[in-house]
Design a protein around this motif. Structure first.
Motif, PDB file in Angstrom:
ATOM      1  N   ASP A   1      34.962  31.958  37.905  1.00 59.70           N
ATOM      2  CA  ASP A   1      35.091  32.262  39.337  1.00 59.70           C
ATOM      3  C   ASP A   1      36.510  32.090  39.863  1.00 59.70           C
ATOM      4  N   ILE A   2      37.160  30.984  39.529  1.00 63.88           N
ATOM      5  CA  ILE A   2      38.517  30.760  40.029  1.00 63.88           C
ATOM      6  C   ILE A   2      39.449  31.842  39.506  1.00 63.88           C
ATOM      7  N   ALA A   3      39.350  32.146  38.228  1.00 65.92           N
ATOM      8  CA  ALA A   3      40.212  33.170  37.633  1.00 65.92           C
ATOM      9  C   ALA A   3      39.966  34.528  38.277  1.00 65.92           C
ATOM     10  N   LEU A   4      38.706  34.885  38.457  1.00 63.98           N
ATOM     11  CA  LEU A   4      38.376  36.207  38.987  1.00 63.98           C
ATOM     12  C   LEU A   4      38.830  36.366  40.433  1.00 63.98           C
ATOM     13  N   TRP A   5      38.450  35.427  41.275  1.00 62.91           N
ATOM     14  CA  TRP A   5      38.783  35.553  42.695  1.00 62.91           C
ATOM     15  C   TRP A   5      40.289  35.481  42.928  1.00 62.91           C
ATOM     16  N   SER A   6      40.959  34.556  42.273  1.00 65.03           N
ATOM     17  CA  SER A   6      42.408  34.430  42.473  1.00 65.03           C
ATOM     18  C   SER A   6      43.148  35.605  41.836  1.00 65.03           C
ATOM     19  N   GLY A   7      42.641  36.078  40.694  1.00 67.18           N
ATOM     20  CA  GLY A   7      43.276  37.214  40.039  1.00 67.18           C
ATOM     21  C   GLY A   7      43.169  38.479  40.868  1.00 67.18           C
ATOM     22  N   LEU A   8      42.002  38.688  41.458  1.00 66.11           N
ATOM     23  CA  LEU A   8      41.812  39.868  42.309  1.00 66.11           C
ATOM     24  C   LEU A   8      42.683  39.762  43.565  1.00 66.11           C
ATOM     25  N   ALA A   9      42.685  38.585  44.192  1.00 68.33           N
ATOM     26  CA  ALA A   9      43.472  38.394  45.414  1.00 68.33           C
ATOM     27  C   ALA A   9      44.972  38.418  45.136  1.00 68.33           C
ATOM     28  N   GLY A  10      45.366  38.024  43.931  1.00 67.13           N
ATOM     29  CA  GLY A  10      46.785  37.960  43.591  1.00 67.13           C
ATOM     30  C   GLY A  10      47.324  39.201  42.922  1.00 67.13           C
TER      31      GLY A  10
END
Length: 319
Positions: free
Chosen positions: A175-184
């Motif tokens: 979850d952290i990787a996915l959400w931050s990766g998409l937002a970043g």
């Protein structure tokens, strides 16, 4: 109920203090004594229990971590350890317990519930890996910490034409990787829920360079592999200048965001309501912005499901 207890267990997360505050003040509002258990389940077995007043939780809503402190306890995984904890609860006249933490903390609450002591679980973990709730306390704050780092790293990546690999936390959840990766705006996101071939990723990086792309950012969840291992393979396959950043425990710290403070307040208050309704063995969560509760034993048996639609979107936008 006349008295309830509250403890935080496992890894700390921003917003735990806000949740404890909500438990204490909600309880006192309903003329119930609230006792804080310091040091998690280890503190419970040792009887490290103190009555909390309104002032005990003043000026903590904005603080990260947990003022009740936390600890992991192998002894509490045994029936003997659990019985020691129950004896301490009875000694202090505590009728019900609110447990704030992740799945390991829920296991302890489940064990106490099965032995006749009513517990309610509150999901507090940056990993967002608890079933039965869309979001856990601390997840949003951790995301904001990660995205701040990604933005800063992107600045230097574009200045030096390098490939940056950023390793984030999350244990076995992406979850952290996915959400931050998409937002970043990351070019590649590696999550445990999806199989990856690093050599294929290296090929994509080469194609990007051929069309004029100067730099790339890769987000890797710790449950996939080490960021340094990813960097080594990409270096071997592409000979690109790579840099690795492991964000580590900085993701757990910091003042909780508005979203986490409000979520923690709502969940903590709902946990008290359930105990006052005589409902033990439950866990609270949020779905579609509504408070929900569910059987804590059933929750532990269900797998955590990542939103794969978000993952699909991230791939579509990173072409």
């Amino acid at each position: 109920m006349k008295k309830i207890g509250v403890l935080t267990s496992g890894g700390d997360s921003p917003g735990m203090n806000a949740a404890v505050r909500a438990v204490v003040r909600k309880g006192i509002y309903h003329n119930v004594e609230v006792h804080g258990i310091y040091g998690g389940y280890a503190g419970l077995m040792n009887g490290n229990i103190q009555k909390l007043e309104l002032g005990s939780v003043g000026d903590i809503i904005h603080r990260g971590g947990t003022f009740l402190q936390s600890a992991r306890s192998e002894e509490f995984k045994t029936r003997e350890g659990q019985q020691k904890g129950i004896q301490q609860l009875k000694k202090h006249g505590i009728d019900g317990l609110v447990v704030i933490g992740g799945d390991g903390s829920y296991m302890g609450a489940k064990a106490l519930t099965e032995q006749g002591f009513p517990c309610v679980g509150v999901p507090g973990t940056i990993d967002n890996d608890i079933s039965g709730t869309e979001f856990t306390i601390g997840f949003d704050t951790a995301l904001n910490t990660v995205i701040d780092a990604i933005d800063k790293i992107r600045d230097t990546a574009s200045s030096h034409e390098r490939t940056f690999i950023i390793e984030v936390m999350g244990r076995n959840a992406g979850d952290i990787a996915l959400w931050s990766g998409l937002a970043g705006g990351a070019e590649t996101i590696l999550i445990p829920e999806e199989k990856h071939d690093i050599k294929d990723i290296a090929l994509r990086l080469k194609k990007g360079q051929e069309r004029g792309k100067k730099h790339s950012i890769i987000i890797v969840a710790e449950g996939v592999m080490s960021g340094y291992e990813v960097g080594r393979i990409i270096k071997e396959e592409t000979d690109f200048d790579t840099r690795v950043t492991v964000l580590g425990h900085v993701q757990r710290g910091g003042s909780p965001t508005v979203k986490d403070r409000v979520l923690a307040s709502r969940l903590g208050a709902r946990a008290v309501e359930l105990l006052l309704e005589g409902k033990g063995g439950r866990a609270v969560g949020i779905e579609k912005n509504e408070m929900v509760d569910y059987d804590i034993i059933e929750a532990l048996g269900k797998p955590h499901n990542l939103d794969m639609n978000l993952y699909k979107l991230s791939k579509e936008l990173s072409i």
